[in-house]
Design a protein around this motif. Structure first.
Motif, PDB file in Angstrom:
ATOM      1  N   GLY A   1     -13.026  -0.835   2.283  1.00 52.21           N
ATOM      2  CA  GLY A   1     -13.084   0.348   1.428  1.00 52.21           C
ATOM      3  C   GLY A   1     -11.906   0.391   0.481  1.00 52.21           C
ATOM      4  O   GLY A   1     -10.875  -0.255   0.713  1.00 52.21           O
ATOM      5  N   ARG A   2     -12.032   1.175  -0.581  1.00 49.51           N
ATOM      6  CA  ARG A   2     -10.971   1.266  -1.585  1.00 49.51           C
ATOM      7  C   ARG A   2      -9.931   2.290  -1.161  1.00 49.51           C
ATOM      8  O   ARG A   2     -10.251   3.377  -0.672  1.00 49.51           O
ATOM      9  N   LEU A   3      -8.664   1.947  -1.397  1.00 52.75           N
ATOM     10  CA  LEU A   3      -7.548   2.828  -1.064  1.00 52.75           C
ATOM     11  C   LEU A   3      -7.103   3.658  -2.256  1.00 52.75           C
ATOM     12  O   LEU A   3      -6.486   4.709  -2.083  1.00 52.75           O
ATOM     13  N   PHE A   4      -7.410   3.165  -3.472  1.00 58.32           N
ATOM     14  CA  PHE A   4      -6.949   3.846  -4.685  1.00 58.32           C
ATOM     15  C   PHE A   4      -8.083   3.954  -5.702  1.00 58.32           C
ATOM     16  O   PHE A   4      -8.929   3.063  -5.806  1.00 58.32           O
ATOM     17  N   HIS A   5      -8.060   5.063  -6.434  1.00 61.57           N
ATOM     18  CA  HIS A   5      -8.829   5.159  -7.673  1.00 61.57           C
ATOM     19  C   HIS A   5      -7.925   4.626  -8.782  1.00 61.57           C
ATOM     20  O   HIS A   5      -6.806   5.111  -8.951  1.00 61.57           O
ATOM     21  N   ARG A   6      -8.401   3.656  -9.548  1.00 55.92           N
ATOM     22  CA  ARG A   6      -7.587   3.059 -10.597  1.00 55.92           C
ATOM     23  C   ARG A   6      -8.262   3.272 -11.950  1.00 55.92           C
ATOM     24  O   ARG A   6      -9.440   2.969 -12.115  1.00 55.92           O
ATOM     25  N   THR A   7      -7.517   3.787 -12.894  1.00 53.79           N
ATOM     26  CA  THR A   7      -7.968   3.829 -14.284  1.00 53.79           C
ATOM     27  C   THR A   7      -6.843   3.266 -15.133  1.00 53.79           C
ATOM     28  O   THR A   7      -5.765   2.939 -14.634  1.00 53.79           O
TER      29      THR A   7
ATOM     30  N   GLY B   1       3.227  -0.757 -11.291  1.00 58.76           N
ATOM     31  CA  GLY B   1       4.442  -1.339 -11.859  1.00 58.76           C
ATOM     32  C   GLY B   1       5.693  -0.843 -11.163  1.00 58.76           C
ATOM     33  O   GLY B   1       6.593  -1.625 -10.820  1.00 58.76           O
ATOM     34  N   ARG B   2       5.772   0.484 -10.944  1.00 60.53           N
ATOM     35  CA  ARG B   2       6.949   1.041 -10.262  1.00 60.53           C
ATOM     36  C   ARG B   2       7.019   0.557  -8.818  1.00 60.53           C
ATOM     37  O   ARG B   2       8.103   0.303  -8.288  1.00 60.53           O
ATOM     38  N   ALA B   3       5.861   0.449  -8.165  1.00 61.72           N
ATOM     39  CA  ALA B   3       5.844  -0.052  -6.790  1.00 61.72           C
ATOM     40  C   ALA B   3       6.355  -1.486  -6.728  1.00 61.72           C
ATOM     41  O   ALA B   3       7.131  -1.851  -5.833  1.00 61.72           O
ATOM     42  N   ALA B   4       5.939  -2.310  -7.688  1.00 63.34           N
ATOM     43  CA  ALA B   4       6.389  -3.708  -7.718  1.00 63.34           C
ATOM     44  C   ALA B   4       7.892  -3.786  -7.944  1.00 63.34           C
ATOM     45  O   ALA B   4       8.596  -4.585  -7.297  1.00 63.34           O
ATOM     46  N   ALA B   5       8.413  -2.952  -8.843  1.00 63.05           N
ATOM     47  CA  ALA B   5       9.858  -2.954  -9.106  1.00 63.05           C
ATOM     48  C   ALA B   5      10.620  -2.525  -7.861  1.00 63.05           C
ATOM     49  O   ALA B   5      11.667  -3.084  -7.534  1.00 63.05           O
ATOM     50  N   ARG B   6      10.105  -1.520  -7.161  1.00 59.16           N
ATOM     51  CA  ARG B   6      10.758  -1.045  -5.933  1.00 59.16           C
ATOM     52  C   ARG B   6      10.796  -2.121  -4.857  1.00 59.16           C
ATOM     53  O   ARG B   6      11.765  -2.236  -4.103  1.00 59.16           O
ATOM     54  N   LEU B   7       9.737  -2.919  -4.774  1.00 57.12           N
ATOM     55  CA  LEU B   7       9.656  -3.973  -3.759  1.00 57.12           C
ATOM     56  C   LEU B   7      10.271  -5.284  -4.221  1.00 57.12           C
ATOM     57  O   LEU B   7      10.302  -6.252  -3.446  1.00 57.12           O
TER      58      LEU B   7
ATOM     59  N   PHE C   1       0.827  -1.207   0.000  1.00 59.96           N
ATOM     60  CA  PHE C   1       0.000   0.000   0.000  1.00 59.96           C
ATOM     61  C   PHE C   1       0.863   1.260   0.000  1.00 59.96           C
ATOM     62  O   PHE C   1       0.650   2.178  -0.801  1.00 59.96           O
ATOM     63  N   VAL C   2       1.861   1.319   0.879  1.00 61.96           N
ATOM     64  CA  VAL C   2       2.721   2.504   0.971  1.00 61.96           C
ATOM     65  C   VAL C   2       3.510   2.702  -0.322  1.00 61.96           C
ATOM     66  O   VAL C   2       3.640   3.824  -0.824  1.00 61.96           O
ATOM     67  N   ALA C   3       4.035   1.626  -0.879  1.00 64.67           N
ATOM     68  CA  ALA C   3       4.821   1.740  -2.113  1.00 64.67           C
ATOM     69  C   ALA C   3       3.965   2.272  -3.262  1.00 64.67           C
ATOM     70  O   ALA C   3       4.385   3.159  -4.012  1.00 64.67           O
ATOM     71  N   VAL C   4       2.753   1.756  -3.414  1.00 66.17           N
ATOM     72  CA  VAL C   4       1.874   2.234  -4.494  1.00 66.17           C
ATOM     73  C   VAL C   4       1.458   3.682  -4.227  1.00 66.17           C
ATOM     74  O   VAL C   4       1.403   4.503  -5.151  1.00 66.17           O
ATOM     75  N   ALA C   5       1.199   4.018  -2.974  1.00 64.95           N
ATOM     76  CA  ALA C   5       0.804   5.392  -2.634  1.00 64.95           C
ATOM     77  C   ALA C   5       1.903   6.386  -2.955  1.00 64.95           C
ATOM     78  O   ALA C   5       1.627   7.516  -3.367  1.00 64.95           O
ATOM     79  N   GLU C   6       3.147   5.981  -2.775  1.00 68.39           N
ATOM     80  CA  GLU C   6       4.258   6.896  -3.035  1.00 68.39           C
ATOM     81  C   GLU C   6       4.636   6.930  -4.512  1.00 68.39           C
ATOM     82  O   GLU C   6       5.079   7.969  -5.013  1.00 68.39           O
ATOM     83  N   GLU C   7       4.463   5.832  -5.201  1.00 69.19           N
ATOM     84  CA  GLU C   7       4.801   5.787  -6.628  1.00 69.19           C
ATOM     85  C   GLU C   7       3.622   6.176  -7.517  1.00 69.19           C
ATOM     86  O   GLU C   7       3.818   6.623  -8.656  1.00 69.19           O
ATOM     87  N   LEU C   8       2.384   5.973  -6.973  1.00 67.60           N
ATOM     88  CA  LEU C   8       1.160   6.160  -7.761  1.00 67.60           C
ATOM     89  C   LEU C   8       1.230   5.406  -9.090  1.00 67.60           C
ATOM     90  O   LEU C   8       0.776   5.871 -10.126  1.00 67.60           O
ATOM     91  N   HIS C   9       1.787   4.194  -8.975  1.00 70.18           N
ATOM     92  CA  HIS C   9       1.944   3.339 -10.160  1.00 70.18           C
ATOM     93  C   HIS C   9       2.243   1.931  -9.654  1.00 70.18           C
ATOM     94  O   HIS C   9       3.216   1.730  -8.909  1.00 70.18           O
TER      95      HIS C   9
ATOM     96  N   SER D   1      -4.596   7.082  -8.187  1.00 73.53           N
ATOM     97  CA  SER D   1      -4.612   8.151  -7.189  1.00 73.53           C
ATOM     98  C   SER D   1      -5.223   7.621  -5.904  1.00 73.53           C
ATOM     99  O   SER D   1      -5.985   6.647  -5.908  1.00 73.53           O
ATOM    100  N   LEU D   2      -4.879   8.263  -4.800  1.00 68.13           N
ATOM    101  CA  LEU D   2      -5.399   7.848  -3.499  1.00 68.13           C
ATOM    102  C   LEU D   2      -6.843   8.280  -3.331  1.00 68.13           C
ATOM    103  O   LEU D   2      -7.225   9.384  -3.722  1.00 68.13           O
ATOM    104  N   THR D   3      -7.661   7.421  -2.736  1.00 62.90           N
ATOM    105  CA  THR D   3      -8.996   7.824  -2.298  1.00 62.90           C
ATOM    106  C   THR D   3      -8.866   8.605  -0.992  1.00 62.90           C
ATOM    107  O   THR D   3      -7.779   8.708  -0.412  1.00 62.90           O
TER     108      THR D   3
END
Length: 305
Positions: A42-48, A16-22, A6-14, A53-55
């Motif tokens: 509840g949802r943590l992210f809006h995904r398109t 793929g980049r979060a997965a690479a970082r981890l 969750f933290v990695a995706v929130a900071e990268e807002l992506h 982006s964070l909810t």
């Protein structure tokens, strides 16, 4: 793993980049976030297909998630230390928000280590809001962050007052100005830090634009001054940062201070209401070093080489 994802995706807002970082696969990170969302209800992210982006829920929980991860790392470190027989040592966790006084802290930590050789000093990167939560829970000993409205349950001392600065390409029509107001930037594409990393600074900057009756048009965020400067040099827009984050003159750019209400922000030292002797000593060292430090060497405005 869910909180870390969750933290990695929130900071990268992506994702793929979060997965690479981890160093994990993207499906693994996505599944971890979905499990956490299911647990929370509840949802943590809006995904398109184009952006993440964070909810409101994600924005609210991010500081707690960072604090929980930091506490887990300290637990693991202390456990390894105790297992190795190092029971006599105590620990001071020093949390630092982005864009705060790197050089000042680097100067003070060796002095603190000399005075308290039996204390293990653990630096942590942590947003100001997370620092407040961690100080109240006594999971960190001292924090360096940005002034915010809610400091109940902690002590706050002003370390320095920092001006907001605009990074402008040398060829830009505004490059010759000695100062810039928010209204002069209201039709300009701006680049600055993500709100989830520095909510206090973002809120302060937003207030400057509201007071001046201008629109804040942030088109891109970046978590380092170097990244902001690179986008400015590429012609993406004008960058906004704080004076303390500039340790050199970015080549090809002008550094111009913003003028007007709310165009400064206080950098603060935060401690618990009853801080340890080590935290008090570091707080004193930081305040003294800040008072004695020379003005920033960055040359400003017209004539900058």
């Amino acid at each position: 793993m869910e909180l870390e994802s969750f933290v990695a995706v929130a900071e990268e807002l992506h994702f793929g980049r979060a997965a690479a970082r981890l160093h994990r696969g993207q499906p693994t990170v996505s599944d971890a976030v979905r499990r956490l969302e299911s647990t929370l209800g509840g949802r943590l992210f809006h995904r398109t297909s184009r952006r993440v982006s964070l909810t409101d829920l994600g924005e609210a929980l991010l500081p707690d998630a960072r604090a929980a991860l930091a506490q887990l790392r300290r637990f693991q470190q202390r456990g390894r230390s105790l297992a190795a027989g190092d029971q006599a040592r105590t620990t001071l966790v020093v949390a630092q928000a982005a864009y705060t006084c790197d050089q000042l802290l680097l100067c003070c930590l060796p002095q603190l280590r000399d005075r308290f050789p039996d204390v293990t000093i653990v630096p942590e990167s942590m947003a100001t809001t997370a620092q407040l939560t961690a100080l109240r829970a006594e999971t960190i000993g001292l924090g360096i962050g940005w002034a915010t409205g809610d400091v109940s349950g902690v002590r706050a001392r002003v370390l320095s007052t920092e001006r907001f600065m605009a990074l402008v390409p040398e060829t830009h029509p505004l490059a010759g100005r000695a100062e810039l107001s928010a209204s002069e930037l209201s039709t300009t594409a701006l680049l600055t830090w993500p709100h989830q990393i520095n909510s206090g600074l973002c809120d302060r900057l937003l207030a400057a634009f509201r007071i001046d009756g201008a629109d804040l048009r942030i088109i891109r965020t970046a978590d380092s001054v170097q990244a902001i400067a690179a986008h400015v040099a590429a012609g993406t827009g004008i960058g906004i940062t704080v004076e303390s984050a500039l340790d050199h003159q970015p080549p090809g750019l002008r550094v111009i201070p913003l003028t007007g209400p709310s165009t400064t922000a206080d950098q603060v030292v935060l401690t618990a209401t009853e801080p340890s002797d080590t935290a008090v000593a570091l707080c004193d060292l930081l305040l003294r070093a800040s008072a004695e430090s020379p003005p920033p060497v960055t040359q400003l405005g017209p004539g900058t080489d």
